[in-house]
Scaffold this motif. Sequence first.
Motif, PDB file in Angstrom:
ATOM      1  N   ALA A 181     -34.617 -55.246   0.658  1.00  0.00           N
ATOM      2  CA  ALA A 181     -34.692 -54.702   2.009  1.00  0.00           C
ATOM      3  C   ALA A 181     -35.158 -53.256   2.033  1.00  0.00           C
ATOM      4  CB  ALA A 181     -33.326 -54.809   2.686  1.00  0.00           C
ATOM      5  N   PHE A 182     -34.820 -52.468   1.002  1.00  0.00           N
ATOM      6  CA  PHE A 182     -35.106 -51.035   1.029  1.00  0.00           C
ATOM      7  C   PHE A 182     -36.112 -50.597  -0.021  1.00  0.00           C
ATOM      8  CE2 PHE A 182     -30.467 -51.584   2.029  1.00  0.00           C
ATOM      9  CZ  PHE A 182     -30.629 -51.537   3.412  1.00  0.00           C
ATOM     10  N   SER A 305     -38.780 -62.523 -19.592  1.00  0.00           N
ATOM     11  CA  SER A 305     -38.102 -61.437 -18.890  1.00  0.00           C
ATOM     12  C   SER A 305     -37.032 -62.025 -17.980  1.00  0.00           C
ATOM     13  CB  SER A 305     -39.094 -60.608 -18.059  1.00  0.00           C
ATOM     14  OG  SER A 305     -39.596 -61.363 -16.960  1.00  0.00           O
ATOM     15  N   VAL A 306     -35.974 -61.252 -17.759  1.00  0.00           N
ATOM     16  CA  VAL A 306     -34.898 -61.601 -16.827  1.00  0.00           C
ATOM     17  C   VAL A 306     -34.646 -60.361 -15.966  1.00  0.00           C
ATOM     18  CG1 VAL A 306     -32.494 -62.314 -16.556  1.00  0.00           C
ATOM     19  CG2 VAL A 306     -33.855 -63.208 -18.461  1.00  0.00           C
ATOM     20  N   TYR A 307     -34.502 -60.558 -14.660  1.00  0.00           N
ATOM     21  CA  TYR A 307     -34.370 -59.409 -13.772  1.00  0.00           C
ATOM     22  C   TYR A 307     -33.516 -59.758 -12.558  1.00  0.00           C
ATOM     23  CZ  TYR A 307     -38.080 -61.962 -11.366  1.00  0.00           C
ATOM     24  OH  TYR A 307     -38.809 -62.937 -10.746  1.00  0.00           O
ATOM     25  N   GLY A 308     -33.130 -58.726 -11.841  1.00  0.00           N
ATOM     26  CA  GLY A 308     -32.352 -58.933 -10.632  1.00  0.00           C
ATOM     27  C   GLY A 308     -32.390 -57.706  -9.744  1.00  0.00           C
ATOM     28  N   ASN A 309     -31.919 -57.863  -8.518  1.00  0.00           N
ATOM     29  CA  ASN A 309     -31.776 -56.714  -7.629  1.00  0.00           C
ATOM     30  C   ASN A 309     -30.737 -57.010  -6.561  1.00  0.00           C
ATOM     31  OD1 ASN A 309     -32.891 -57.523  -4.976  1.00  0.00           O
ATOM     32  ND2 ASN A 309     -34.875 -57.622  -6.008  1.00  0.00           N
ATOM     33  N   PHE A 310     -30.362 -55.969  -5.841  1.00  0.00           N
ATOM     34  CA  PHE A 310     -29.455 -56.130  -4.701  1.00  0.00           C
ATOM     35  C   PHE A 310     -29.837 -55.128  -3.631  1.00  0.00           C
ATOM     36  CE2 PHE A 310     -27.434 -52.589  -6.849  1.00  0.00           C
ATOM     37  CZ  PHE A 310     -26.965 -51.802  -5.805  1.00  0.00           C
ATOM     38  N   ASP A 311     -29.532 -55.443  -2.409  1.00  0.00           N
ATOM     39  CA  ASP A 311     -29.590 -54.495  -1.308  1.00  0.00           C
ATOM     40  C   ASP A 311     -28.367 -54.705  -0.440  1.00  0.00           C
ATOM     41  OD1 ASP A 311     -30.309 -56.465   0.934  1.00  0.00           O
ATOM     42  OD2 ASP A 311     -32.042 -56.716  -0.370  1.00  0.00           O
ATOM     43  N   HIS A 312     -27.849 -53.627   0.100  1.00  0.00           N
ATOM     44  CA  HIS A 312     -26.647 -53.739   0.929  1.00  0.00           C
ATOM     45  C   HIS A 312     -26.673 -52.663   2.004  1.00  0.00           C
ATOM     46  CE1 HIS A 312     -22.588 -54.742   2.119  1.00  0.00           C
ATOM     47  NE2 HIS A 312     -22.267 -53.466   2.045  1.00  0.00           N
ATOM     48  N   TYR A 313     -26.530 -53.090   3.253  1.00  0.00           N
ATOM     49  CA  TYR A 313     -26.495 -52.164   4.373  1.00  0.00           C
ATOM     50  C   TYR A 313     -25.134 -51.473   4.443  1.00  0.00           C
ATOM     51  CZ  TYR A 313     -30.869 -53.819   6.449  1.00  0.00           C
ATOM     52  OH  TYR A 313     -32.200 -54.106   6.689  1.00  0.00           O
ATOM     53  N   LEU A 314     -25.147 -50.158   4.530  1.00  0.00           N
ATOM     54  CA  LEU A 314     -23.928 -49.400   4.773  1.00  0.00           C
ATOM     55  C   LEU A 314     -23.721 -49.159   6.258  1.00  0.00           C
ATOM     56  CD1 LEU A 314     -24.173 -46.748   1.903  1.00  0.00           C
ATOM     57  CD2 LEU A 314     -22.932 -48.919   1.908  1.00  0.00           C
ATOM     58  N   GLY A 326     -29.023 -48.332   3.797  1.00  0.00           N
ATOM     59  CA  GLY A 326     -28.067 -48.745   2.779  1.00  0.00           C
ATOM     60  C   GLY A 326     -28.536 -48.401   1.386  1.00  0.00           C
ATOM     61  N   VAL A 327     -27.990 -49.105   0.416  1.00  0.00           N
ATOM     62  CA  VAL A 327     -28.256 -48.824  -0.994  1.00  0.00           C
ATOM     63  C   VAL A 327     -28.963 -50.020  -1.628  1.00  0.00           C
ATOM     64  CG1 VAL A 327     -26.314 -47.249  -1.242  1.00  0.00           C
ATOM     65  CG2 VAL A 327     -25.969 -49.699  -1.649  1.00  0.00           C
ATOM     66  N   PHE A 328     -29.665 -49.757  -2.735  1.00  0.00           N
ATOM     67  CA  PHE A 328     -30.340 -50.818  -3.464  1.00  0.00           C
ATOM     68  C   PHE A 328     -30.301 -50.516  -4.950  1.00  0.00           C
ATOM     69  CE2 PHE A 328     -33.652 -47.652  -2.967  1.00  0.00           C
ATOM     70  CZ  PHE A 328     -34.304 -47.669  -4.183  1.00  0.00           C
ATOM     71  N   GLY A 329     -30.564 -51.549  -5.736  1.00  0.00           N
ATOM     72  CA  GLY A 329     -30.659 -51.376  -7.182  1.00  0.00           C
ATOM     73  C   GLY A 329     -31.458 -52.513  -7.795  1.00  0.00           C
ATOM     74  N   ARG A 330     -32.127 -52.222  -8.906  1.00  0.00           N
ATOM     75  CA  ARG A 330     -32.863 -53.229  -9.668  1.00  0.00           C
ATOM     76  C   ARG A 330     -32.539 -53.068 -11.147  1.00  0.00           C
ATOM     77  NH1 ARG A 330     -37.595 -52.617  -6.092  1.00  0.00           N
ATOM     78  NH2 ARG A 330     -38.084 -54.656  -5.194  1.00  0.00           N
ATOM     79  N   TRP A 331     -32.647 -54.179 -11.873  1.00  0.00           N
ATOM     80  CA  TRP A 331     -32.489 -54.132 -13.316  1.00  0.00           C
ATOM     81  C   TRP A 331     -33.380 -55.201 -13.932  1.00  0.00           C
ATOM     82  CZ3 TRP A 331     -31.019 -58.578 -15.785  1.00  0.00           C
ATOM     83  CH2 TRP A 331     -30.423 -59.570 -15.004  1.00  0.00           C
ATOM     84  N   GLY A 332     -33.644 -55.069 -15.206  1.00  0.00           N
ATOM     85  CA  GLY A 332     -34.435 -56.068 -15.910  1.00  0.00           C
ATOM     86  C   GLY A 332     -34.397 -55.848 -17.402  1.00  0.00           C
ATOM     87  N   GLU A 342     -38.605 -52.430 -22.621  1.00  0.00           N
ATOM     88  CA  GLU A 342     -37.500 -53.233 -23.138  1.00  0.00           C
ATOM     89  C   GLU A 342     -36.467 -53.522 -22.055  1.00  0.00           C
ATOM     90  OE1 GLU A 342     -34.140 -53.078 -26.709  1.00  0.00           O
ATOM     91  OE2 GLU A 342     -35.657 -51.505 -26.516  1.00  0.00           O
ATOM     92  N   TRP A 343     -36.127 -52.506 -21.275  1.00  0.00           N
ATOM     93  CA  TRP A 343     -35.233 -52.711 -20.130  1.00  0.00           C
ATOM     94  C   TRP A 343     -35.560 -51.698 -19.043  1.00  0.00           C
ATOM     95  CZ3 TRP A 343     -32.044 -48.522 -19.080  1.00  0.00           C
ATOM     96  CH2 TRP A 343     -31.742 -47.675 -20.140  1.00  0.00           C
ATOM     97  N   PHE A 344     -35.086 -51.998 -17.832  1.00  0.00           N
ATOM     98  CA  PHE A 344     -35.496 -51.221 -16.671  1.00  0.00           C
ATOM     99  C   PHE A 344     -34.351 -51.127 -15.676  1.00  0.00           C
ATOM    100  CE2 PHE A 344     -37.056 -51.240 -12.289  1.00  0.00           C
ATOM    101  CZ  PHE A 344     -37.862 -50.106 -12.284  1.00  0.00           C
ATOM    102  N   LEU A 345     -34.207 -49.955 -15.038  1.00  0.00           N
ATOM    103  CA  LEU A 345     -33.214 -49.747 -13.993  1.00  0.00           C
ATOM    104  C   LEU A 345     -33.837 -48.937 -12.862  1.00  0.00           C
ATOM    105  CD1 LEU A 345     -29.980 -48.708 -15.965  1.00  0.00           C
ATOM    106  CD2 LEU A 345     -30.370 -50.878 -14.791  1.00  0.00           C
TER     107      LEU A 345
END
Length: 430
Positions: A181-182, A305-314, A326-332, A342-345
Motif C-alpha cells: 500500500a505504501f 528467492s523467498v520474499y515477503g512484505n507487510f503494510d499496516h494503516y496506523l 501507516g508503516v511498511f516493511g519488506r524482506w527477502g 544475499e538478503w534484503f530489508l
Amino acid sequence: MESRFQALIFSFTVLLAVAPEFAVADQPCDAQLCGDYSACDSIGCDGGCDECRLKTLLGGCAEKGVVFSGDLVQYYQAVTDGGLRQQGRYGGLATYGALFDFGKLGLTQGTFLQIRGQSQFGESINGDTGSLLIASNTNGTLPTADGQDTALTDFLLTQFLSERFAVFAGRLNTFDGTLNAFAHGRGKTQFMNIALATNPIAFRTSPYVTYGAGFTVLGKEGTPVFSFSVIDPNDYATRGDLDELYSDGVTIASETRLPTQLMGRPGHVLLGGTWSNREVLDLSQIARLPVSTAQPLPRASSSWSVYGNFDHYLTTYDKAGTQGWGVFGRWGIADDDTNPVEWFLSAGIGGNSPICGRRQDSFGLGWYYSATTDAIPGLIFSDDAQGVEAFYSVALTEKVFLSPDVQWARSANGTVDDAWAMGLRLFMTL
C-alpha cells in the motif's frame, strides 16, 4: 540539458498556475477518491487504488468493452554530492495501453485482453550514483536499463472460470507483483528508488518482460490473494521472437497476499517465492579461478528467492480504509551462490497527507539494506548497499502530481563515496 530542465520547470509553472481551477485540496477529508478509473493511478489513493486498479482491469469500468489508459512520468534528478559524477539528468517514461472485455464486445464471457507498452526517453542518474545493484530511479530502468527504448510489456489474455478463479497466458511484466500500500507505485507515484518500489531479491530469477502462464485466486473484494505462474526466465523487453521460448528452462513464481486487521486498522501481509532451473553464473566459484584462465565461467543449474512484505494503516481517513498513512516493511533472501544480493530489508512510513483538505497528497520516508553475497569478496562488491529516500507528492489536479524527492545511497562498491541526490518528479494520467 539546461534547455530540458527549463522546459520541465516551465511545465511545473504552468501547472501551478492552472491548478487552482481544478484543485483537489478543498475536498472533504473523508472524500472517496477511488470510485472511478481516473483516480486509480493518483497518489492519493495509495494502497486502496491497487484494489481499484485491479477491479478495473477485471472489467468493472469497461462499460463499452474497451478501456484505454495512459500516464507520463517526467523527472529531473541530480547527484549533488558523492557518487561517481555530480550531474543533473532529465528523462521520463510514457506508459499506454488498453483493456478489452470480450464479453461486453459480444464475444466470450469472462475473457479479457490487456495490452500495454512503454517508451523511455532522456537520461537518469542511475549511472552517476555508483550504486551497482540498486537503481535510484526505477523508471530509468524500464523497459530496459539501456535507456530510450520502447517495448510491448503486456499482451496478456485472462479467462475467468468463476468469480474468484482466473487463468492467464501471454506476454507479461513482473512489476505488478509484490504489492504494498505504501511502497509500490512502479516508481511513478510513491518511492522512486527501486529498492523501495519493489523487492530486488527476485530480479535474478524474474525478468521484467517475459512470456508465461498461470492462475489467480481472488478474495471477496475481487483482489488477488494467491497467484501461481510459470514464466520464461529470459527477458523479452526488446525481443519479439518465440523460437527459443523456454529453451533455457523455466521460472516458477508464486505469491499470496492476505488482508489483516490489527488494532482496528487494515493492512496486508504477503509471502512469495521464485525458483528457476536456468543456468546462471556460479558466483561461489569465481574467486577460485586462476587470475588468467581460458576455461569457461562456472555455471549453476538453478537459483531461488523467498520474499515477503507487510503494510499496516496506523490512521485511516475513510470508512473503506483506503486512505490514511501507516508503516511498511519488506524482506527477502536468495541463493547466495547465484545472486549478488544475499538478503534484503526495507522499512518506512507513508500514505496520504495528514493535512486536512490535502488528502490526495502523499508522502513517504523509507530505508533499505541490500546485503551483498560473500561468494565474491573484494572483486566488485566489497560492501553492502543501503539508502534512505523521502518524498512529498503534491496533487496539482486529480491527475497531475508534483513530487520533490531526496535520496542518500551507499554503494556496494566500497570505493565510491556515498551519494546524495535531489530531484523533482511530475506524474500525469489520462
